[in-house]
Design a protein around this motif. Structure first.
Motif, mmCIF file in Angstrom:
data_model
loop_
_atom_site.group_PDB
_atom_site.id
_atom_site.type_symbol
_atom_site.label_atom_id
_atom_site.label_comp_id
_atom_site.label_asym_id
_atom_site.label_seq_id
_atom_site.Cartn_x
_atom_site.Cartn_y
_atom_site.Cartn_z
ATOM 1 N N ARG A 1 0.827 -1.211 0.000
ATOM 2 C CA ARG A 1 0.000 0.000 0.000
ATOM 3 C C ARG A 1 0.860 1.258 0.000
ATOM 4 O O ARG A 1 0.552 2.222 -0.724
ATOM 5 N N ARG B 1 -13.875 8.775 2.007
ATOM 6 C CA ARG B 1 -14.115 7.535 2.729
ATOM 7 C C ARG B 1 -15.303 7.639 3.668
ATOM 8 O O ARG B 1 -15.902 6.637 4.024
ATOM 9 N N LEU C 1 -15.768 2.199 2.094
ATOM 10 C CA LEU C 1 -14.486 1.499 2.082
ATOM 11 C C LEU C 1 -14.661 0.068 1.590
ATOM 12 O O LEU C 1 -15.723 -0.539 1.723
ATOM 13 N N GLU D 1 -10.043 -2.537 3.342
ATOM 14 C CA GLU D 1 -9.829 -1.303 4.097
ATOM 15 C C GLU D 1 -10.572 -1.340 5.432
ATOM 16 O O GLU D 1 -10.056 -0.860 6.451
ATOM 17 N N GLU E 1 -8.535 -3.454 7.629
ATOM 18 C CA GLU E 1 -7.353 -2.725 8.080
ATOM 19 C C GLU E 1 -7.694 -1.794 9.249
ATOM 20 O O GLU E 1 -6.937 -1.700 10.229
#
Length: 512
Positions: free
Chosen positions: A47, A127, A190, A194, A197
């Protein structure tokens, strides 16, 4: 025949279950054979590289845009000066600049689109923007909503009661968890990776703070993290389980169709060391199937892992009872594949991905939960790649079985597979079904006999009634009934000693 007498079974080296990086933790097929720790490192490294590449691309496009703009401005000023000095020759200059301006316009538009995409990637507002479109088909029913709301309230109360024992740290933990849940509710755009994460980062930060608070007591930290995971994932379950941005639902359907197509696979083909004719073994098999199906009803990743662990322990118990010795890892995986084939758990891929993404990573890397979950992933991968060679079948036989043109039970009757019973039960459910069908057949024949006897009894009763009526009629005709009229007489007419009776009493009157 010679090919089938050499039953090689399913064997997976235990080293294949470990992380490919050699860290000693259990790997996962969803993480390309890595453990959660190594996968997070690789994911963050990739990333960061992607972010750097995007910034380099954005800067490059920005420089190209500035150079193109400067050159276009210079060419425009030059053309204007030429047009002022020589007006009749201005038309050729403008026609030569036409294709160049179109090229620059197309290039600028492409650059603007890429830069906007890069900026949107780094912008936090992109987001947190809520979704504008909702699908009416996914609106839960009122009963399901009430049930989930009741469960959420119960988990929230249990979480608060647990944190009361921690006093001040408990209030801080509750505050951070609520803030994290509110922030996650605004991140519906998202992707699943994500979202994972974000949750894993929260787990890591919370674990680090708890470790410093409890001064290295891993047991206390694990207890608190279990409660944190339960509280957070119960609240976030609807939004993170099988999200719309993934193809988990499509994989679920593909896996279900695949398992249904393999319904003919027998326990002998997989070389499973379980004898379902033994009642204790059959009970453990049924319990294992129930546990792996029950996994879909749980909302917390830890509870789903607990279902997998219970299922695996029932399998080990069944193997131990059959072999009269402890089960080995080589015995466990084929049995687990057999249980998955017979259970066909609902939303299997979605549950595996949900555990992979949102479970506390320490549970997946070590311990019996991580070991059993890794074996389940291996079993699902094996089912997806199952072929004729895996079952010691010829490609033609495998194809006929998959198309439903033949059944292994026919081959069993011919003696192709080594058996100890002439007609073994390939599945306890099927065996019970055949037994019930035999009972129904017996009951049907008994019912036919009973109906025949009832009809015979009915005819006998009718004939008996007719015979009785006929006999009564004959007797009445032979001995007719004579009814004589009664003769009127006094009450004491038949008494011959009336003259000896004393005279009747006469009433006497006394003067008062």
């Amino acid at each position: 025949m010679s090919q089938r007498t050499e039953r090689r079974g399913i064997h997976v080296d235990q080293s294949e279950l470990l992380c490919k990086k050699g860290c000693g933790y259990y790997g996962n097929a969803a993480w390309q054979g890595l453990c959660s720790k190594c996968w997070r490192e690789e994911y963050q490294r990739a990333r960061q590289k992607q972010i750097q590449d995007d910034w380099v691309l954005a800067e490059k496009l920005q420089r190209e845009e500035e150079a193109a703009y400067a050159s276009s401005q210079g060419a425009q000023s030059q053309s204007q000066s030429q047009s002022q000095s020589t007006p009749p020759q201005a038309q050729p200059g403008q026609s030569s600049l036409g294709p160049f301006s179109k090229f620059e316009e197309k290039k600028t538009n492409e650059k603007t689109r890429k830069v906007t995409t890069v900026k949107k990637f780094f912008s936090p507002s992109s987001r947190t923007a809520p979704k504008k479109e909702t699908q009416d088909g996914k609106t839960p029913s009122p009963s399901i909503s009430r049930q989930s709301s009741m469960e959420t309230d119960r988990v929230s109360r249990d979480f608060v009661d647990f944190l009361k024992n921690l006093q001040k740290p408990g209030r801080e933990i509750h505050k951070q968890c609520r803030a994290f849940i509110e922030s996650m509710s605004c991140k519906k755009d998202l992707t699943a990776d994500e979202l994972s994460e974000c949750v894993q980062d929260f787990y890591q930060n919370m674990s680090d703070r708890l470790m410093s608070h409890f001064k290295g007591s891993s047991e206390c930290v694990e207890q608190v993290m279990d409660q944190v995971e339960k509280y957070i994932m119960t609240r976030l379950y609807k939004s993170v389980f099988c999200p719309e941005t993934t193809d988990d639902e499509k994989k679920d359907l593909a896996t279900q169709h695949r398992i249904r197509a393999l319904h003919w696979v027998t326990i002998q083909m997989l070389c499973v060391s379980m004898d379902e004719e033994i009642p204790e073994v059959s009970d453990n098999v049924v319990k294992a199937i129930t546990d792996v199906i029950e996994m879909d009803s749980k909302r917390v990743p830890r509870d789903k892992l607990a279902c997998i662990t219970r299922c695996s322990k029932h399998i080990f118990s069944a193997i131990k009872i059959t072999k009269n010795e402890p089960a080995s890892a080589d015995d466990f995986l084929p049995a687990l594949i057999y249980i998955v084939l017979k259970a066909n758990p609902p939303r299997l891929q979605s549950n595996i991905q949900y555990i992979t993404r949102f479970c506390n990573p320490s549970r997946l890397m070590t311990g019996e939960d991580g070991y059993y979950f890794t074996n389940l992933c291996c079993a699902v991968a094996f089912i997806e790649k199952l072929d004729a060679q895996s079952l010691n079948l010829s490609p033609e036989e495998f194809e006929r079985y998959m198309l439903g043109q033949a059944s292994p039970r026919q081959h069993d009757a011919e003696g192709d597979w080594p058996q100890t019973d002439p007609a073994p039960a390939t599945n306890p459910v099927l065996a019970q079904l055949h037994h019930n069908l035999e009972l129904l057949s017996g009951l049907s024949s008994r019912q036919d006999k009973l109906m025949e006897a009832a009809q015979t009894l009915q005819s006998d009763l009718l004939s008996w009634q007719e015979n009785v009526q006929r006999e009564v009629k004959d007797i009445l005709e032979k001995y007719p009934l004579e009814i004589r009229p009664p003769v009127a007489s006094a009450i004491d007419a038949d008494n011959v000693e009336n003259d000896r009776l004393p005279p009747p009493l006469t009433p006497q009157v006394f003067a008062g």
